[in-house]
Design a protein around this motif. Structure first.
Motif, PDB file in Angstrom:
ATOM      1  N   LYS A   1       0.842  -1.199   0.000  1.00  0.00           N
ATOM      2  CA  LYS A   1       0.000   0.000   0.000  1.00  0.00           C
ATOM      3  C   LYS A   1       0.875   1.247   0.000  1.00  0.00           C
ATOM      4  CE  LYS A   1      -3.946  -2.171   0.838  1.00  0.00           C
ATOM      5  NZ  LYS A   1      -5.248  -1.977   0.314  1.00  0.00           N
ATOM      6  N   MET A   2       0.352   2.318  -0.567  1.00  0.00           N
ATOM      7  CA  MET A   2       1.041   3.599  -0.517  1.00  0.00           C
ATOM      8  C   MET A   2       0.566   4.328   0.733  1.00  0.00           C
ATOM      9  SD  MET A   2       1.296   6.598  -3.354  1.00  0.00           S
ATOM     10  CE  MET A   2      -0.180   7.505  -2.937  1.00  0.00           C
ATOM     11  N   ILE A   3       1.486   4.629   1.621  1.00  0.00           N
ATOM     12  CA  ILE A   3       1.156   5.269   2.888  1.00  0.00           C
ATOM     13  C   ILE A   3       1.835   6.625   2.933  1.00  0.00           C
ATOM     14  CG2 ILE A   3       1.324   5.115   5.396  1.00  0.00           C
ATOM     15  CD1 ILE A   3       1.460   2.053   5.000  1.00  0.00           C
ATOM     16  N   SER A   4       1.032   7.664   3.153  1.00  0.00           N
ATOM     17  CA  SER A   4       1.614   8.997   3.292  1.00  0.00           C
ATOM     18  C   SER A   4       1.250   9.557   4.663  1.00  0.00           C
ATOM     19  CB  SER A   4       1.140   9.927   2.174  1.00  0.00           C
ATOM     20  OG  SER A   4      -0.260   9.985   2.133  1.00  0.00           O
ATOM     21  N   VAL A   5       2.180  10.272   5.242  1.00  0.00           N
ATOM     22  CA  VAL A   5       1.980  10.875   6.557  1.00  0.00           C
ATOM     23  C   VAL A   5       1.432  12.274   6.330  1.00  0.00           C
ATOM     24  CG1 VAL A   5       3.094  11.543   8.708  1.00  0.00           C
ATOM     25  CG2 VAL A   5       3.888   9.529   7.476  1.00  0.00           C
ATOM     26  N   THR A   6       0.194  12.511   6.769  1.00  0.00           N
ATOM     27  CA  THR A   6      -0.439  13.806   6.509  1.00  0.00           C
ATOM     28  C   THR A   6      -0.153  14.820   7.604  1.00  0.00           C
ATOM     29  OG1 THR A   6      -2.505  13.019   7.484  1.00  0.00           O
ATOM     30  CG2 THR A   6      -2.275  12.808   5.107  1.00  0.00           C
ATOM     31  N   THR A   7      -0.143  14.384   8.857  1.00  0.00           N
ATOM     32  CA  THR A   7       0.082  15.293   9.979  1.00  0.00           C
ATOM     33  C   THR A   7       0.775  14.546  11.108  1.00  0.00           C
ATOM     34  OG1 THR A   7      -2.001  16.415   9.450  1.00  0.00           O
ATOM     35  CG2 THR A   7      -1.052  16.885  11.582  1.00  0.00           C
ATOM     36  N   VAL A   8       1.653  15.235  11.796  1.00  0.00           N
ATOM     37  CA  VAL A   8       2.258  14.695  13.016  1.00  0.00           C
ATOM     38  C   VAL A   8       2.122  15.765  14.088  1.00  0.00           C
ATOM     39  CG1 VAL A   8       4.357  13.873  14.133  1.00  0.00           C
ATOM     40  CG2 VAL A   8       3.902  13.254  11.768  1.00  0.00           C
ATOM     41  N   ARG A   9       1.501  15.408  15.193  1.00  0.00           N
ATOM     42  CA  ARG A   9       1.355  16.329  16.325  1.00  0.00           C
ATOM     43  C   ARG A   9       2.167  15.786  17.486  1.00  0.00           C
ATOM     44  NH1 ARG A   9      -4.499  16.476  14.707  1.00  0.00           N
ATOM     45  NH2 ARG A   9      -4.650  18.388  13.486  1.00  0.00           N
ATOM     46  N   VAL A  10       3.155  16.570  17.900  1.00  0.00           N
ATOM     47  CA  VAL A  10       4.052  16.151  18.975  1.00  0.00           C
ATOM     48  C   VAL A  10       3.661  16.881  20.247  1.00  0.00           C
ATOM     49  CG1 VAL A  10       6.460  15.983  19.698  1.00  0.00           C
ATOM     50  CG2 VAL A  10       5.888  15.808  17.283  1.00  0.00           C
ATOM     51  N   SER A  11       3.608  16.150  21.361  1.00  0.00           N
ATOM     52  CA  SER A  11       3.270  16.761  22.645  1.00  0.00           C
ATOM     53  C   SER A  11       4.391  17.725  23.065  1.00  0.00           C
ATOM     54  CB  SER A  11       3.065  15.684  23.710  1.00  0.00           C
ATOM     55  OG  SER A  11       4.272  15.002  23.952  1.00  0.00           O
ATOM     56  N   PRO A  12       4.078  18.702  23.909  1.00  0.00           N
ATOM     57  CA  PRO A  12       5.086  19.690  24.318  1.00  0.00           C
ATOM     58  C   PRO A  12       6.330  19.088  24.981  1.00  0.00           C
ATOM     59  CG  PRO A  12       2.902  20.427  24.951  1.00  0.00           C
ATOM     60  CD  PRO A  12       2.757  19.028  24.440  1.00  0.00           C
ATOM     61  N   ASP A  13       6.172  17.976  25.687  1.00  0.00           N
ATOM     62  CA  ASP A  13       7.326  17.360  26.339  1.00  0.00           C
ATOM     63  C   ASP A  13       8.039  16.336  25.448  1.00  0.00           C
ATOM     64  OD1 ASP A  13       5.431  15.385  26.324  1.00  0.00           O
ATOM     65  OD2 ASP A  13       5.595  14.897  28.451  1.00  0.00           O
ATOM     66  N   LEU A  14       7.640  16.259  24.180  1.00  0.00           N
ATOM     67  CA  LEU A  14       8.228  15.355  23.184  1.00  0.00           C
ATOM     68  C   LEU A  14       8.082  13.877  23.542  1.00  0.00           C
ATOM     69  CD1 LEU A  14      11.546  17.217  22.305  1.00  0.00           C
ATOM     70  CD2 LEU A  14       9.389  17.303  21.088  1.00  0.00           C
ATOM     71  N   ALA A  15       7.137  13.546  24.396  1.00  0.00           N
ATOM     72  CA  ALA A  15       6.965  12.159  24.808  1.00  0.00           C
ATOM     73  C   ALA A  15       6.057  11.377  23.858  1.00  0.00           C
ATOM     74  CB  ALA A  15       6.388  12.095  26.214  1.00  0.00           C
ATOM     75  N   LEU A  16       5.202  12.067  23.120  1.00  0.00           N
ATOM     76  CA  LEU A  16       4.218  11.395  22.282  1.00  0.00           C
ATOM     77  C   LEU A  16       4.072  12.116  20.958  1.00  0.00           C
ATOM     78  CD1 LEU A  16       1.951   9.224  22.076  1.00  0.00           C
ATOM     79  CD2 LEU A  16       0.405  10.942  23.019  1.00  0.00           C
ATOM     80  N   ALA A  17       4.039  11.347  19.878  1.00  0.00           N
ATOM     81  CA  ALA A  17       3.797  11.896  18.546  1.00  0.00           C
ATOM     82  C   ALA A  17       2.604  11.170  17.945  1.00  0.00           C
ATOM     83  CB  ALA A  17       5.021  11.744  17.668  1.00  0.00           C
TER      84      ALA A  17
END
Length: 100
Positions: free
Chosen positions: A20-36
């Motif tokens: 499958k063709m997979i594209s990453v549309t958005t990445v939201r990273v938490s302020p403490d960089l612990a979760l994306a």
């Protein structure tokens, strides 16, 4: 982060994700960089849930590859969560309804 994840999916999608063709549309990273939170668009759209399941299974491998790429820039490599971005399907549905 988004660019690196997109590159990883481009290179690994043939082997891991049923071609499958997979594209990453958005990445939201938490302020403490612990979760994306990463939103991915999958084409073709049939079996989206199954592909998302495969992505979540491969999460440790993807995070490891990401860590090797951005380890020098980031103090902590964030935990990754993946979600399907269905905004294109929604837009297509609206267009189809407006044409009728």
């Amino acid at each position: 982060m988004q660019k690196e994840l997109a590159d990883i999916f481009q290179k690994e999608s043939r082997n891991l994700f049923m071609g499958k063709m997979i594209s990453v549309t958005t990445v939201r990273v938490s302020p403490d960089l612990a979760l994306a939170k990463s939103y991915v668009s999958i084409f073709p759209t049939d079996n989206n849930k199954e592909v998302l399941k495969q992505i979540r299974i491969a999460n440790p491998k993807i995070r490891g590859i990401l860590g090797r790429r951005v380890g020098k820039q980031l103090r902590v490599v964030p935990e990754l969560e993946f979600y399907i971005d269905d905004s294109l399907d929604y837009i297509d549905n609206i267009d189809r309804l407006l044409k009728d």
